[in-house]
Design a protein around this motif. Sequence first.
Motif, PDB file in Angstrom:
ATOM      1  N   TRP A  55      -8.236  -6.740  11.512  1.00 35.30           N
ATOM      2  CA  TRP A  55      -8.075  -5.326  10.808  1.00 35.30           C
ATOM      3  C   TRP A  55      -6.811  -6.625  10.076  1.00 35.30           C
ATOM      4  CZ3 TRP A  55      -2.710  -4.113  10.637  1.00 35.30           C
ATOM      5  CH2 TRP A  55      -2.143  -2.517   9.885  1.00 35.30           C
ATOM      6  N   PHE A  56      -6.146  -7.127  10.381  1.00 38.40           N
ATOM      7  CA  PHE A  56      -5.024  -7.289   9.446  1.00 38.40           C
ATOM      8  C   PHE A  56      -6.553  -8.292   7.698  1.00 38.40           C
ATOM      9  CE2 PHE A  56      -1.407  -8.276  12.185  1.00 38.40           C
ATOM     10  CZ  PHE A  56      -0.308  -7.214  11.195  1.00 38.40           C
ATOM     11  N   ASP A  57      -7.375  -8.514   8.041  1.00 40.48           N
ATOM     12  CA  ASP A  57      -8.466  -8.776   6.640  1.00 40.48           C
ATOM     13  C   ASP A  57      -8.911  -8.417   5.671  1.00 40.48           C
ATOM     14  OD1 ASP A  57      -8.510 -11.795   8.063  1.00 40.48           O
ATOM     15  OD2 ASP A  57     -10.029 -11.177   9.424  1.00 40.48           O
ATOM     16  N   THR A  58      -8.729  -6.733   6.479  1.00 41.07           N
ATOM     17  CA  THR A  58      -8.950  -5.690   5.423  1.00 41.07           C
ATOM     18  C   THR A  58      -8.193  -4.757   4.779  1.00 41.07           C
ATOM     19  OG1 THR A  58      -9.942  -4.535   7.474  1.00 41.07           O
ATOM     20  CG2 THR A  58     -10.795  -5.640   6.302  1.00 41.07           C
ATOM     21  N   ALA A  59      -7.234  -4.740   5.973  1.00 39.90           N
ATOM     22  CA  ALA A  59      -5.618  -3.485   5.818  1.00 39.90           C
ATOM     23  C   ALA A  59      -4.741  -4.187   4.819  1.00 39.90           C
ATOM     24  CB  ALA A  59      -5.288  -3.652   7.308  1.00 39.90           C
ATOM     25  N   SER A  60      -4.436  -2.978   3.868  1.00 43.83           N
ATOM     26  CA  SER A  60      -3.491  -2.913   3.106  1.00 43.83           C
ATOM     27  C   SER A  60      -2.649  -1.996   3.015  1.00 43.83           C
ATOM     28  CB  SER A  60      -3.754  -2.799   1.691  1.00 43.83           C
ATOM     29  OG  SER A  60      -4.665  -1.700   1.646  1.00 43.83           O
TER      30      SER A  60
END
Length: 310
Positions: A119-124
């Motif tokens: 999730w952290f790899d894609t969430a902004s």
Amino acid sequence: MASWNDTPAERSIIDFVTRVTTPESKDFVPRAERIAVFNLDGTLWVEQPASVQLVFTLQQVKTLAPHHPEWKRQEPFRSILRGNLKPVASSGNAGAMKLLAATHAGMTTDSFASMVHDWFDTASDPRFNRPYTALAYQPMVELLAYLRANGFRTYIVSADSVEFVRTISQSMYGVPPEDVIGSTVRYQYGLTNGTATLTRLAQVDTLNDGAMKAQTIQAVIGRRPLMAFGNADGDLPMLEWTTSGNGPRFAALLHHTDAQREYAYDQTARSGKLDKGLQEANVKGWLLIDMKDDWRTMFKGDADAAATGK
């Protein structure tokens, strides 16, 4: 600390650290006793308009909903899936943790950590248009590094799930997973083909907020901290526990005063409310860090842009 302005706030931190780390000083503190604790949401990264963990959890409800048709009839899932977030927002940290525990029950600890990493790899963040991992406060990242360079062991003490925070604590803040204290869920131990697993249950074990922070610090660290940093009334017991010890002690509250670069909120905030803390800081001599006046830059990207002139 390059991202700090030369103000009394920065000077008071450096003065304290100098006093407790100089062998000839009457306030010298041995390295083993140099413990510094930091709240996470609103102290090390953004917590408005909702905490990062809550954003993750709400998105996961929608992602996992096809596997849970019963959620269409159960609250708070029913309201969330219909776009009504008021029940969750009004339930605070306790509600967020219960929701996180319920949505990820049955997952192994490894599977949960992998999901959070993905999730952290894609969430902004939609306002700043940056990954959440880029929204650490650069002045606080520098402060953590400065303290460690002066013999301090730094801990994150959060109301968020300890497993959620541990996925990013090392990369964002240089704080290893074992130095994160947070809210916990219950686990079930099992063996599958000789391999041991811990499976998450839909039960919150510890909600690490308010007075519980002082208790978990004592239980996990076993030493009263020398320095404590927070930003909300929920952090007051942690600061009070820290400054009630003998000898030199230091406590600080971040005051969110910069609506242009981040957010401005305190006494009337729904999340991260700072009301009693403003009074306590003045009475007890705690440092109030004015984010607008005391910080040259807010986030790491801001610091990089300033350095390159872009």
